[in-house]
Structures are given as C-alpha cells and as structure tokens.
Design a protein around this motif. Sequence first.
Motif, PDB file in Angstrom:
ATOM      1  N   HIS A  17      19.198  34.951 -71.738  1.00  0.00           N
ATOM      2  CA  HIS A  17      18.935  33.558 -72.091  1.00  0.00           C
ATOM      3  C   HIS A  17      19.880  32.667 -71.325  1.00  0.00           C
ATOM      4  N   GLN A  18      19.334  31.599 -70.820  1.00  0.00           N
ATOM      5  CA  GLN A  18      20.164  30.626 -70.129  1.00  0.00           C
ATOM      6  C   GLN A  18      20.330  29.431 -71.057  1.00  0.00           C
ATOM      7  N   ASN A  19      21.533  29.227 -71.538  1.00  0.00           N
ATOM      8  CA  ASN A  19      21.806  28.148 -72.477  1.00  0.00           C
ATOM      9  C   ASN A  19      22.078  26.857 -71.725  1.00  0.00           C
ATOM     10  N   THR A  20      21.519  25.785 -72.227  1.00  0.00           N
ATOM     11  CA  THR A  20      21.791  24.464 -71.663  1.00  0.00           C
ATOM     12  C   THR A  20      22.136  23.521 -72.805  1.00  0.00           C
ATOM     13  N   LEU A  21      22.946  22.547 -72.504  1.00  0.00           N
ATOM     14  CA  LEU A  21      23.361  21.552 -73.470  1.00  0.00           C
ATOM     15  C   LEU A  21      23.019  20.188 -72.904  1.00  0.00           C
ATOM     16  N   THR A  22      22.263  19.409 -73.637  1.00  0.00           N
ATOM     17  CA  THR A  22      21.880  18.081 -73.179  1.00  0.00           C
ATOM     18  C   THR A  22      22.301  17.047 -74.209  1.00  0.00           C
ATOM     19  N   GLY A  72      22.519  12.680 -66.403  1.00  0.00           N
ATOM     20  CA  GLY A  72      21.905  13.646 -65.502  1.00  0.00           C
ATOM     21  C   GLY A  72      22.161  15.057 -65.998  1.00  0.00           C
ATOM     22  N   GLU A  73      21.872  16.029 -65.158  1.00  0.00           N
ATOM     23  CA  GLU A  73      22.098  17.422 -65.541  1.00  0.00           C
ATOM     24  C   GLU A  73      23.578  17.782 -65.528  1.00  0.00           C
ATOM     25  N   LYS A  74      24.332  17.200 -64.588  1.00  0.00           N
ATOM     26  CA  LYS A  74      25.742  17.555 -64.468  1.00  0.00           C
ATOM     27  C   LYS A  74      26.684  16.362 -64.536  1.00  0.00           C
ATOM     28  N   GLN A  75      26.160  15.131 -64.575  1.00  0.00           N
ATOM     29  CA  GLN A  75      27.030  13.979 -64.603  1.00  0.00           C
ATOM     30  C   GLN A  75      26.398  12.853 -65.411  1.00  0.00           C
ATOM     31  N   VAL A  76      27.242  11.881 -65.741  1.00  0.00           N
ATOM     32  CA  VAL A  76      26.816  10.706 -66.487  1.00  0.00           C
ATOM     33  C   VAL A  76      27.274   9.483 -65.720  1.00  0.00           C
ATOM     34  N   ALA A  77      26.410   8.490 -65.614  1.00  0.00           N
ATOM     35  CA  ALA A  77      26.766   7.215 -64.989  1.00  0.00           C
ATOM     36  C   ALA A  77      26.808   6.159 -66.088  1.00  0.00           C
ATOM     37  N   LEU A  78      27.929   5.446 -66.187  1.00  0.00           N
ATOM     38  CA  LEU A  78      28.107   4.404 -67.196  1.00  0.00           C
ATOM     39  C   LEU A  78      28.308   3.061 -66.526  1.00  0.00           C
ATOM     40  N   ASP A  79      27.643   2.050 -67.048  1.00  0.00           N
ATOM     41  CA  ASP A  79      27.866   0.666 -66.646  1.00  0.00           C
ATOM     42  C   ASP A  79      28.352  -0.070 -67.878  1.00  0.00           C
ATOM     43  N   LEU A  80      29.560  -0.659 -67.780  1.00  0.00           N
ATOM     44  CA  LEU A  80      30.145  -1.380 -68.910  1.00  0.00           C
ATOM     45  C   LEU A  80      30.271  -2.851 -68.563  1.00  0.00           C
ATOM     46  N   LYS A  81      29.833  -3.701 -69.469  1.00  0.00           N
ATOM     47  CA  LYS A  81      30.014  -5.151 -69.333  1.00  0.00           C
ATOM     48  C   LYS A  81      31.023  -5.551 -70.389  1.00  0.00           C
ATOM     49  N   VAL A  82      32.235  -5.868 -69.942  1.00  0.00           N
ATOM     50  CA  VAL A  82      33.318  -6.140 -70.890  1.00  0.00           C
ATOM     51  C   VAL A  82      33.930  -7.512 -70.638  1.00  0.00           C
ATOM     52  N   ILE A  83      34.573  -8.026 -71.668  1.00  0.00           N
ATOM     53  CA  ILE A  83      35.384  -9.239 -71.563  1.00  0.00           C
ATOM     54  C   ILE A  83      36.827  -8.799 -71.737  1.00  0.00           C
ATOM     55  N   VAL A  84      37.644  -9.092 -70.725  1.00  0.00           N
ATOM     56  CA  VAL A  84      39.041  -8.638 -70.742  1.00  0.00           C
ATOM     57  C   VAL A  84      39.982  -9.819 -70.903  1.00  0.00           C
TER      58      VAL A  84
END
Length: 85
Positions: A17-22, A72-84
């Motif tokens: 069995h090939q386990n994957t985590l999403t 994605g399968e191996k990475q995550v792309a985040l876009d943050l709109k913040v007030i600093v």
Amino acid sequence: MAVNETNTPVKSQENTHQNTLTFEDQVIKKIAGIAANEIKGILSMSGGFMSGLTDRFRSTEDITKGINAEVGEKQVALDLKVIVE
C-alpha cells in the motif's frame, strides 16, 4: 516471508500500500491564520471588500481572512494580505 527447503528466503506475494496524506486548502489557511496572529508586528489581516462586508454579520472574526492557499502534492503556496505596524 516463507523459507523453502534449502533455507533461502522466498518472496511472498504481499499487497503493498502506498500511503498518502493530503490537506484541504481551508485547513492550511486556518493554520496560517493562527501562525500569523502569533507574529509581532502584524496588526490584522486584510480580506478585501466582501470579507469586510461578511465580517459585519458574523459574531466571530474569520481567521482565514486575507489568506489564499494552493496545496500541491509536495508543497503549499500561501498569499497573505496583512496590515503591519
């Protein structure tokens, strides 16, 4: 593994069995929102016009406001709109 009469290992036919985590995008957005609230210097998250309009009708603040996530399968792309500060 089975052993034949000459004591050499014989490969048995086992199912592998090939386990994957999403993760869902919404889960990653919530984790990023919690982490962004812990960073000094970030005053708030900016979600835009619709987010500001819906916040007026909610009793709690949306922690994912101002965050876009692409998982994605191996990475995550985040876009943050913040007030600093």
